[in-house]
Design an enzyme around this catalytic site. Structure first.
Site, PDB file in Angstrom:
ATOM      1  N   SER A 261      27.256   7.306 -55.265  1.00 35.18           N
ATOM      2  CA  SER A 261      26.383   6.524 -56.138  1.00 35.18           C
ATOM      3  C   SER A 261      24.929   6.971 -55.970  1.00 35.18           C
ATOM      4  O   SER A 261      24.626   8.151 -56.152  1.00 35.18           O
ATOM      5  CB  SER A 261      26.578   5.033 -55.853  1.00 35.18           C
ATOM      6  OG  SER A 261      25.903   4.236 -56.786  1.00 35.18           O
ATOM      7  N   MET A 262      24.007   6.067 -55.590  1.00 32.15           N
ATOM      8  CA  MET A 262      22.641   6.510 -55.342  1.00 32.15           C
ATOM      9  C   MET A 262      22.589   7.503 -54.190  1.00 32.15           C
ATOM     10  O   MET A 262      21.684   8.347 -54.133  1.00 32.15           O
ATOM     11  CB  MET A 262      21.725   5.323 -55.047  1.00 32.15           C
ATOM     12  CG  MET A 262      20.259   5.736 -54.862  1.00 32.15           C
ATOM     13  SD  MET A 262      19.159   4.378 -54.414  1.00 32.15           S
ATOM     14  CE  MET A 262      19.514   4.226 -52.649  1.00 32.15           C
TER      15      MET A 262
ATOM     16  N   ASP B  83      34.449   3.291 -64.250  1.00 33.07           N
ATOM     17  CA  ASP B  83      33.395   2.929 -63.302  1.00 33.07           C
ATOM     18  C   ASP B  83      32.549   1.840 -63.968  1.00 33.07           C
ATOM     19  O   ASP B  83      32.002   2.054 -65.052  1.00 33.07           O
ATOM     20  CB  ASP B  83      32.544   4.168 -62.979  1.00 33.07           C
ATOM     21  CG  ASP B  83      31.495   3.946 -61.904  1.00 33.07           C
ATOM     22  OD1 ASP B  83      30.955   2.822 -61.826  1.00 33.07           O
ATOM     23  OD2 ASP B  83      31.191   4.894 -61.169  1.00 33.07           O
TER      24      ASP B  83
ATOM     25  N   HIS C  76      34.083   2.445 -58.967  1.00 36.36           N
ATOM     26  CA  HIS C  76      32.837   3.069 -58.516  1.00 36.36           C
ATOM     27  C   HIS C  76      32.842   3.492 -57.050  1.00 36.36           C
ATOM     28  O   HIS C  76      32.469   4.616 -56.720  1.00 36.36           O
ATOM     29  CB  HIS C  76      31.661   2.129 -58.780  1.00 36.36           C
ATOM     30  CG  HIS C  76      30.340   2.724 -58.408  1.00 36.36           C
ATOM     31  ND1 HIS C  76      29.852   3.863 -59.024  1.00 36.36           N
ATOM     32  CD2 HIS C  76      29.424   2.382 -57.464  1.00 36.36           C
ATOM     33  CE1 HIS C  76      28.677   4.177 -58.484  1.00 36.36           C
ATOM     34  NE2 HIS C  76      28.402   3.300 -57.538  1.00 36.36           N
TER      35      HIS C  76
END
Length: 246
Positions: free
Chosen positions: A94-95, A190, A220
């Site tokens: 993710s980030m 997601d 996700h």
């Protein structure tokens, strides 16, 4: 100093001369990437999963941090690995994938990068930067496996969303600076980061060696979900392939 949540501590394994830096995601913790870290350590690698500043404590703590602080967290881990290793790969969820892409664009010594459901554009979240109040509902634990729960904040600081948007904008503009081998994982379904993000990353990087792998049985937080074994296997193959090159 805020107290770190149980299970959110940084993770380090000292192994061989190949280092793997793994970053967790926005409002998340190292718990989400622990299975990967342990798999890489079993493979003999030196592994460092930093706790991003403001994460793994309280949403109020996160609210005081900036995206530059999160970059500094992974840069510090990178320096630790460089002191011990001849090659370093970066991995992120993710980030954390966004941060991994930043590192690959900034540090040409990085041997390869593996973004997992990386974020460069989340319109639904970007629209919340002017939300009323300091916090909105949590975005964590988007997992298909009903038996698994992510350790993440139960509230999301609105100010931190603005920092994430700034980071995504910065990294999106730097994708053409990435030339190292890249292995991109993307969940077909997601509910946090639109899968199209990974398609844009694949098309935008200048890597000669690049591959996009679709995950059919995960949402996700794929590193805790039903495709995690495939992520482990394919990433270990990636490390081995690009460790044996110059």
């Amino acid at each position: 100093m805020e107290k770190v949540l149980n299970g959110a501590e940084e993770i380090r394994f000292e192994g061989n001369k190949v280092g793997i830096l793994i970053s967790h995601g926005f409002t998340g913790t190292t718990q989400s990437i622990k299975p990967l870290a342990e798999a890489y350590a079993r493979g003999g690698y030196t592994v460092y999963c930093p706790r991003l500043k403001g994460h793994g404590t309280t949403p109020e703590d996160m609210e005081t941090t900036s995206y530059q602080d999160w970059i500094a967290s992974v840069e510090s881990a990178y320096e630790w690995l460089l002191e011990r290793c001849k090659k370093v790969f970066v991995v992120g969820l993710s980030m954390g994938g966004t941060l991994a892409l930043y590192m690959a664009s900034q540090y040409k010594r990085i041997a390869g990068v593996i973004p997992i459901n990386a974020a460069i554009d989340i319109p639904a979240l970007a629209n919340r930067t002017d939300a009323e109040g300091r916090f909105i509902a949590a975005i964590g634990s988007d997992i298909k496996d009903p038996e698994t729960v992510e350790l993440a904040y139960e509230r999301t600081p609105v100010r931190s969303i603005g920092e994430l948007v700034s980071l995504m904008d910065k990294v999106k503009q730097r994708l053409d600076e990435i030339h190292c081998p890249i292995l991109i994982f993307v969940s077909d379904e997601d509910h946090v980061v639109p899968p199209h993000n990974s398609e844009v990353i694949f098309e935008s990087v200048f890597s000669e060696h690049k591959e996009l792998i679709h995950l059919e049985n995960s949402y996700h937080v794929a590193t805790l979900d039903q495709d995690k074994e495939m992520i482990m296997e394919r990433s270990l193959e990636f490390f081995e392939m690009y460790t044996n090159t110059k």
